[in-house]
Design an enzyme around this catalytic site. Sequence first.
Site, short mmCIF file in Angstrom:
data_model
loop_
_atom_site.label_atom_id
_atom_site.label_comp_id
_atom_site.label_asym_id
_atom_site.label_seq_id
_atom_site.Cartn_x
_atom_site.Cartn_y
_atom_site.Cartn_z
N ASP A 16 0.78 -1.21 0.18
CA ASP A 16 -0.17 -0.01 -0.18
C ASP A 16 0.99 0.95 0.01
O ASP A 16 0.29 2.43 -0.10
CB ASP A 16 -1.17 0.00 0.93
CG ASP A 16 -1.76 -1.13 0.75
OD1 ASP A 16 -2.82 -1.58 -0.16
OD2 ASP A 16 -2.23 -1.34 2.55
N GLY A 61 -6.07 -1.38 -1.90
CA GLY A 61 -5.75 -0.22 -1.46
C GLY A 61 -7.34 -0.09 -0.28
O GLY A 61 -7.91 0.73 -1.05
N ARG A 74 -0.22 -9.47 -5.07
CA ARG A 74 1.15 -9.57 -4.62
C ARG A 74 0.94 -10.83 -3.79
O ARG A 74 2.51 -10.81 -3.40
CB ARG A 74 0.15 -9.00 -1.83
CG ARG A 74 -0.51 -10.16 -2.01
CD ARG A 74 -0.99 -9.47 -0.69
NE ARG A 74 -2.33 -10.15 0.05
CZ ARG A 74 -2.36 -10.33 1.46
NH1 ARG A 74 -3.17 -9.38 1.68
NH2 ARG A 74 -3.53 -10.99 1.93
#
EC number: 2.7.1.90
Lengths: 430, 430
Positions: free
Chosen positions: B144, B195, B305
Amino acid sequence: MSPAPKNLIVAQSGGPSPVINNSLRGLVEASRDFGGIGTIYGGWHGIEGVLKEELLDLSSQSPDEIARLRITPAAGSIGTCRYKLRDHQNEDFDRILDVFKAHNVGYFCYIGGNDSMDTANKVAQMAHERGIDLVAVGVPKTIDNDVGDSEFKLIDHTPGYGSVARYWSHMVQFANEENAGSSPADPVLVLQAMGRRIGFIPAAARLADPERKLPLQIYLAEREISIEQIHDQVNDQLRRDGRAIVVVSEGLKIGDLGERKDSFGHTQFSSSEITVAQKLVNELNRRGLAVKGSARCNVPGTDQRHNMIYASTVDLEEAYKVGQKAARLAAEGESGFMATILRNDVPEYGVHYDKVPLPEVANSEREFLESWITDDGMDVTDEFVRYAAPLVGEDWVSIPMNRGRVRLAQLQPLFADQLLAKYTPQADRE
Amino acid sequence: MSPAPKNLIVAQSGGPSPVINNSLRGLVEASRDFGGIGTIYGGWHGIEGVLKEELLDLSSQSPDEIARLRITPAAGSIGTCRYKLRDHQNEDFDRILDVFKAHNVGYFCYIGGNDSMDTANKVAQMAHERGIDLVAVGVPKTIDNDVGDSEFKLIDHTPGYGSVARYWSHMVQFANEENAGSSPADPVLVLQAMGRRIGFIPAAARLADPERKLPLQIYLAEREISIEQIHDQVNDQLRRDGRAIVVVSEGLKIGDLGERKDSFGHTQFSSSEITVAQKLVNELNRRGLAVKGSARCNVPGTDQRHNMIYASTVDLEEAYKVGQKAARLAAEGESGFMATILRNDVPEYGVHYDKVPLPEVANSEREFLESWITDDGMDVTDEFVRYAAPLVGEDWVSIPMNRGRVRLAQLQPLFADQLLAKYTPQADRE
């Protein structure tokens, strides 16, 4: 003086794949070498572009950009469509012939799946019935691998499938690292695979783990199962392993999804009001997991078919060669056939290229073998793994970069002059 | 005879990243070289593993497998957690000290974001208050990029962000090929970025198209907007370009999502009952598009990720070096600091490594600069592009393959003997 060589239109239909442009490239590069073929046009967004007389001149593009189609995924270069030619829509058929005539088109090559082969077949038949000199050839493409027959005699596998299979093989390996790492908070990771009715794509998740060491469950649309059963099976896995990776087909029937349909009448799962993965996650979280934490889901959607990085080098090669084969069939006047890929009958993996009649592929539909699904309905067998494993390849495709961005093919907007009156395709009229 | 060197525990917390294992590798490889540090243990699933006395012996692992952490994404090797040490939970603190004492631990390194730095800080303070000889060091990690300050003086960017930024830069380029190709049926492709509150990840989609040639709209959670406004702006784009790619933050506030919370009290969007992308697609399809066809969405979720293929080589290098730096801080007895990455004050991109006090990062929180969002609320500025572009790197990371599968690190389950009574972490009790 001999007449000008007839021009060729190549067009694409249906959902794209990472390697569809490589079939286009094979067809264009081979056609350039045949003296009997004139200008090569791309139908802009498939048959819709033919109807609208939107013909992209591919012969005038830089050979470097054509070559770069190899590493350019999906169908952004000449477009694809989901336009269905219906038998009674005679104006559309007349229009197609008018466009062919106006642009001296003698070759029509259509890249796509069953529905696209049906379109190619209809165009070939129509031309034949009206005594028009037209060579129509099909080029197979579908990530679903559902073109052809379940005996694999018409085609062994379709270009596009190997790359999506590789996507799932690698994705599940990476997702396993995520799930293993994050399992105290997120013990269940649900991944949704494409394939409305047929299980080849979710089944490929097994290629990540042929020895069955991961806590992986795979649910295909072919096998009926209830949310209760999945909930039980996931909780059994959680009690054994503390975590679970669940791959579901987008078409798994576990409840209403608020589906939308495309013009072929096919369900568009990516546009539904809810996804099957989301529905399953909601139910798993509502009913409760056998360990602490929540279920979560990823719905990669079209990434499966527009992601070039996972492209199978085997798939790339075969997509190119089947495009070449189609160009050869066209040049040799073999109308009414689809170029095809057949597996060699020897232990080492290898293929050869041949042709099959369009009516046979237009009207057949492959099914995922019932014998490839395990009895418990949450896995596929070693026999399937042996079929699919050679298709994913060994090497990574090398994609050029430019200042941090990928450098994809950029065709110039060089369209043939429009010679006819403007036309609205029949299905697009109010 | 001098006493045995103190042992080190390294652990991870929060969501993983493609390069988190590279910080772990940097820390382990550097610590091996310092004579003052004994055995290196990995806390199994973060502080939870410390509480449960589950300590993976990293010193006894094959150096080849430790090296292979470089190309192994996410946190599957030693695990991560979302366990919050609450101030009043004294039993947990006592237990941590008991475990440190039983295993002669003198160094505690925690890899993670703000919450993890808070944990590292609490452990450091607790040890200090009780007069215990412990060096606690933080290692920054978060996709983030929200650790630190908005002046970028505590840290310029966190390891993990560069790779996710690259994911979005490349993904949007590929998705553009899909959207351009399929637009007659699917003119709107909505992509959901991670996010929760901060816009660095969706903003990185602009790196795909710094010259603003694509029909790309980016909506960050920071800027309030209604579905009506988005619908209008998407339809304006459709009238201009016939298609649109819409990137939305998972935390965009356009209605209730049936969110679930993790133990930090954070919303877990991947476990919500519906996603913001799905909600937007449903509303766009319900209200109607300015062209034919449907909107569809992709929700890649944790793929952002755990996908190694998109890893930024710059990010990989920096994640490794900040891990090395943390090992050096530990070896030098610099307790209560986080290793940090600061950008050199010269035009060419480059960084140096330093330290910042843990209390400063534990209690600060970076915001996305208001000046980086364009006035129309659907894009980010050139200034943001200049900040983020150097982080994505130029080269592809090379990932070894073995028979069609990726070859990731495989650590052996070599755990330290359990010397203490079994313990249930306070938050896990009924």
